[in-house]
Design a protein around this motif. Structure first.
Motif, PDB file in Angstrom:
ATOM      1  N   HIS A 100       0.757  -1.253   0.094  1.00 43.80           N
ATOM      2  CA  HIS A 100       0.116   0.074   0.108  1.00 43.80           C
ATOM      3  C   HIS A 100       0.792   1.169  -0.125  1.00 43.80           C
ATOM      4  O   HIS A 100       1.850   1.378   0.700  1.00 43.80           O
ATOM      5  CB  HIS A 100      -0.966   0.153   1.210  1.00 43.80           C
ATOM      6  CG  HIS A 100      -1.988   0.934   1.165  1.00 43.80           C
ATOM      7  ND1 HIS A 100      -1.986   2.363   1.238  1.00 43.80           N
ATOM      8  CD2 HIS A 100      -3.417   0.686   0.691  1.00 43.80           C
ATOM      9  CE1 HIS A 100      -3.139   2.783   0.945  1.00 43.80           C
ATOM     10  NE2 HIS A 100      -4.236   1.905   0.837  1.00 43.80           N
ATOM     11  N   ARG A 105      -1.333   3.736   6.445  1.00 44.35           N
ATOM     12  CA  ARG A 105      -1.799   2.318   6.128  1.00 44.35           C
ATOM     13  C   ARG A 105      -1.044   1.173   6.508  1.00 44.35           C
ATOM     14  O   ARG A 105      -1.132   0.166   6.826  1.00 44.35           O
ATOM     15  CB  ARG A 105      -2.560   2.439   4.921  1.00 44.35           C
ATOM     16  CG  ARG A 105      -3.258   1.073   4.482  1.00 44.35           C
ATOM     17  CD  ARG A 105      -4.535   0.849   5.111  1.00 44.35           C
ATOM     18  NE  ARG A 105      -5.264  -0.225   4.913  1.00 44.35           N
ATOM     19  CZ  ARG A 105      -6.303  -0.832   5.592  1.00 44.35           C
ATOM     20  NH1 ARG A 105      -6.580  -0.410   6.811  1.00 44.35           N
ATOM     21  NH2 ARG A 105      -6.942  -1.748   4.954  1.00 44.35           N
ATOM     22  N   GLU A 285      -7.273   0.730  -4.216  1.00 42.60           N
ATOM     23  CA  GLU A 285      -6.273   0.578  -3.140  1.00 42.60           C
ATOM     24  C   GLU A 285      -5.081   1.296  -3.478  1.00 42.60           C
ATOM     25  O   GLU A 285      -4.139   1.316  -2.684  1.00 42.60           O
ATOM     26  CB  GLU A 285      -6.037  -1.101  -3.087  1.00 42.60           C
ATOM     27  CG  GLU A 285      -7.449  -1.855  -2.296  1.00 42.60           C
ATOM     28  CD  GLU A 285      -6.980  -3.253  -2.251  1.00 42.60           C
ATOM     29  OE1 GLU A 285      -5.978  -3.592  -2.739  1.00 42.60           O
ATOM     30  OE2 GLU A 285      -7.813  -3.760  -1.822  1.00 42.60           O
TER      31      GLU A 285
END
Length: 355
Positions: A100, A105, A285
């Motif tokens: 990511h 995150r 994402e």
């Protein structure tokens, strides 16, 4: 960082075989994760990927564990794996989510879904380059170097007994492993060369053809076929794709499938759901693995059945892209359900990991 083997290094590869070779080999479970070359020089740790790009920033918890468990200066080959929350099997889909772009995150995922590292080869230790030494010597040195290592770092299980390796092939799939790898005991470490052998699971399934993606070379070429199976509720679930066609066959398939193009409303996969069953993270994402890949597809009336070859399932979907075998004119789409799929033998992952 100053090591006898410096990054980047391309990992040694394996070629697919239909049966395990016998003789002077060491056999190991084939782990299903991210292949990684680990470089450690004191506090400096770098995690290299199969494409030789660093993955260090995505696994901060592993960097800490490597500092605690590896020799002060070394280079190791192995696999980053994710254990499912139930502790019973590997979960590659959950592992993919660790890649990511957002640092916040990455930090959260490192805490919520920590990974493990399974080592299976030694490229360097201290000031010594081990790459030209036989695998038997590298394996012995690896086991000795990591004899005090604790989870989440471990050395892979291995055996020189081909019959036991064949038994592993059948049993370990239930723990989410890919198959078995055979490594020549006398072989040196050969980056980017297929000097090892891998035996992977392969099965067949009859699936509903529900759409296709066009090929990057042109709109009149099939890139991949989208496949579905009906669940117990009668819903057609996208289980993945079939690909690997010659250019001539891609053109033939395009012409062949045009009469099935669904121009009316009511296709079972609404827009935005076509990604279910792919192995690539969703664009939302922001994963570097997906880049600018186009996930749009051409819907087809779900009237044709295709037989495909696949290795194993991950949840409701094929773990890897399936291979086209043949059309099945003798099957109705409604008969293509999950009931036809073979259930792998259940196996506790802790036994494979030795913890």
């Amino acid at each position: 960082m100053d090591l006898p083997v410096m990054p980047p290094v391309a990992p040694m590869l394996a070629k697919s075989v239909s049966a395990l070779p016998r003789g002077d080999y060491l056999y190991e479970p084939k782990w299903d994760g991210f292949r990684s070359i680990i470089f450690r020089d004191g506090d400096d740790v770098e995690i290299g990927s199969r494409n030789e790009k660093p993955m260090t920033r995505y696994f901060p918890e592993l960097v800490d564990a490597l500092r605690q468990n590896l020799p002060e200066r070394c280079v190791l080959d192995g696999e980053i794996v994710m254990v499912a929350p139930d502790g019973k099997r590997l979960d590659f889909e959950l592992l993919q989510q660790r890649i990511h772009p957002a640092a916040s995150r990455v930090k959260l995922l490192a805490e919520e879904t920590p990974v493990r590292f399974v080592a299976f080869d030694l490229l360097a230790l201290g000031d010594v380059d081990y790459r030209d030494r036989p695998f038997s010597e590298r394996r012995e040195a690896l086991v000795e170097a990591l004899k005090t290592a604790q989870a989440p770092v471990s050395v892979t299980a291995a055996t020189d007994d081909a019959d036991l390796a064949q038994d592993w092939f059948g049993r370990f799939e239930g723990a989410g492993l890919d198959g078995v790898v055979a490594k020549p005991l006398a072989g040196p470490y050969a980056p980017n060369k297929r000097t090892m052998a891998k035996l992977k699971h392969e099965r067949t399934a009859d699936c509903v053809l529900a759409g296709y993606r066009v090929h990057k070379s042109g709109p009149d070429l099939i890139g991949s076929l989208l496949l579905g199976l009906y669940n117990d509720d009668g819903v057609l679930v996208n289980v993945g794709a079939a690909s690997s066609f010659s250019m001539d066959r891609r053109r033939e398939l395009f012409e062949e499938l045009q009469p099935l193009v669904a121009v009316e409303d009511g296709h079972p996969w609404a827009e935005g759901e076509q990604e279910n069953g792919t192995r690539t993270p969703r664009n939302s994402e922001g994963s570097r693995w997906s880049g600018k890949k186009d996930f749009s597809f051409v819907p087809l009336r779900p009237e044709r059945v295709v037989e495909v070859r696949y290795d194993h399932m991950e949840g409701e979907r094929f773990r890897h892209v399936a291979q086209f075998s043949r059309w099945r004119q003798d099957r109705t789409p409604e008969s293509c359900t999950y009931e036809q799929l073979e259930e792998p033998v259940k196996f506790d992952l802790a036994e494979v990991l030795g913890s």
